[in-house]
Design an enzyme around this catalytic site. Structure first.
Site, mmCIF file in Angstrom:
data_model
loop_
_atom_site.group_PDB
_atom_site.id
_atom_site.type_symbol
_atom_site.label_atom_id
_atom_site.label_comp_id
_atom_site.label_asym_id
_atom_site.label_seq_id
_atom_site.Cartn_x
_atom_site.Cartn_y
_atom_site.Cartn_z
ATOM 1 N N ILE A 32 0.814 -1.212 0.000
ATOM 2 C CA ILE A 32 0.000 0.000 0.000
ATOM 3 C C ILE A 32 0.846 1.260 0.000
ATOM 4 C CG2 ILE A 32 -0.228 0.155 2.518
ATOM 5 C CD1 ILE A 32 -3.037 0.722 -0.048
ATOM 6 N N ASP A 70 7.180 -2.736 -11.128
ATOM 7 C CA ASP A 70 6.959 -3.684 -10.044
ATOM 8 C C ASP A 70 7.129 -5.112 -10.552
ATOM 9 O OD1 ASP A 70 5.299 -3.173 -7.153
ATOM 10 O OD2 ASP A 70 5.401 -5.236 -7.869
ATOM 11 N N TYR A 86 18.544 -6.984 6.706
ATOM 12 C CA TYR A 86 17.621 -5.902 6.349
ATOM 13 C C TYR A 86 18.099 -4.579 6.938
ATOM 14 C CZ TYR A 86 13.291 -3.217 5.957
ATOM 15 O OH TYR A 86 12.360 -2.237 5.661
ATOM 16 N N LYS A 120 19.412 -1.263 4.831
ATOM 17 C CA LYS A 120 18.735 0.029 4.930
ATOM 18 C C LYS A 120 19.666 1.113 5.476
ATOM 19 C CE LYS A 120 14.750 -1.040 3.202
ATOM 20 N NZ LYS A 120 14.255 -0.387 1.939
ATOM 21 N N ILE A 168 4.063 1.103 9.921
ATOM 22 C CA ILE A 168 2.968 1.683 9.157
ATOM 23 C C ILE A 168 1.855 0.641 9.069
ATOM 24 C CG2 ILE A 168 2.273 2.666 6.939
ATOM 25 C CD1 ILE A 168 4.279 4.394 8.480
ATOM 26 N N THR A 181 -0.109 -0.965 7.236
ATOM 27 C CA THR A 181 -0.482 -1.524 5.939
ATOM 28 C C THR A 181 -1.405 -2.718 6.196
ATOM 29 O OG1 THR A 181 1.389 -3.048 5.956
ATOM 30 C CG2 THR A 181 1.741 -0.859 4.975
#
Length: 270
Positions: A18, A38, A159, A163, A192, A194
């Site tokens: 999203i 994508d 990860y 980042k 978030i 989502t």
């Protein structure tokens, strides 16, 4: 309306999740011509069609962010469609809670995969888009980082490292191409809400995150989308090399403050 009028934006990962979709939709709503790249090609094209139905301009294209030739093809497609690229949103990101563990136990092949998809894709997308931005006279690159790039955790070592690399690569791009009128900034989301977060996180876990937020609510996808929109627009023309942390104040306080406040409240009630 019109905050990015006349700009051409390539949004990677613009249909998966999203957040990417929010970025793509807001860009088009505010006047940009948008290419949604994508791995989910059908989703990218469907998102583009929905934008067109709302009066925007968009196209969808396949992208495998782990392959250099696919990233190059997405940039070439953008040029073919709209003649230039003036905004690049490097939004692809993967995580794997089953393989990306602590340093001793993480899967080394997974480490390499996340470095390719999460970090190298940012390098390559920028590498291929910057010459077109120089030719156009200006550009804005926005990289999706993460609060995992600023903090440590018990798992997701690869990860977090990838980042953190995005955060510093953002600075390097900004330093190297600023004189070409190219800005580069990042956005670091916290939790978030989502659909994936809502569906996969028990309420007890969401409550733990909420306990440590400075604000009394969680973030929504548009909180990231509007931040990216701002960085893509000329409203942020004197901002470069920065990574904006969009995380509800989750990381700003002494980590013991919530427990300390609970202690004081209980002590005062006795």
């Amino acid at each position: 309306m019109g905050r990015v009028q006349g700009k051409v934006a390539l949004v990677t990962g613009g249909a998966s999740g999203i957040i990417g979709l929010s970025i793509s939709t807001l860009m088009a709503k505010e006047g940009a011509k948008v290419v949604i790249a994508d791995f989910n090609e059908a989703g990218a094209k469907e998102a583009a069609e929905n934008i067109k139905k709302q009066g925007g301009e968009a196209a969808g294209v396949f992208l495998d962010a782990g392959q250099a030739d696919s990233i190059q093809a997405a940039v070439d497609f953008t040029i073919e469609q709209y003649g230039t690229v003036t905004v690049l949103v490097n939004n692809v990101g993967l995580t794997n809670l089953h393989k990306d563990l602590d340093v001793v136990n993480l899967d080394l092949e997974e480490w390499d995969r996340l470095m390719d998809v999460n970090l190298k894709s940012v390098l390559l997308g920028s590498r291929f888009a910057i010459p077109h931005m120089i030719k156009a006279g200006a550009g804005s690159i926005i990289n999706t980082a993460s609060m995992a790039g600023f903090t440590g955790d018990s798992v997701r070592s690869a990860y977090g490292a990838s980042k953190a690399g995005v955060v510093n690569l953002t600075r390097y791009i900004a330093a190297q191409y600023g004189k070409d009128h190219i800005r580069c900034n990042g956005v670091a989301p916290g939790l978030i809400l989502t659909p994936a977060a809502k569906n996969n996180m028990p309420q007890a876990v969401l409550d733990i995150f909420g306990k440590f937020n400075a604000l009394p609510y969680h973030g929504e996808a548009e909180d990231i989308g509007y931040t990216v929109l701002f960085l893509a627009s000329d409203e942020s023309k004197f901002i470069t090399g920065q990574t904006i942390q969009v995380e509800g104040g989750h990381y700003i306080a002494n980590p013991s403050i919530s427990d300390f406040n609970d202690y004081v409240t209980k002590a005062n009630s006795n």
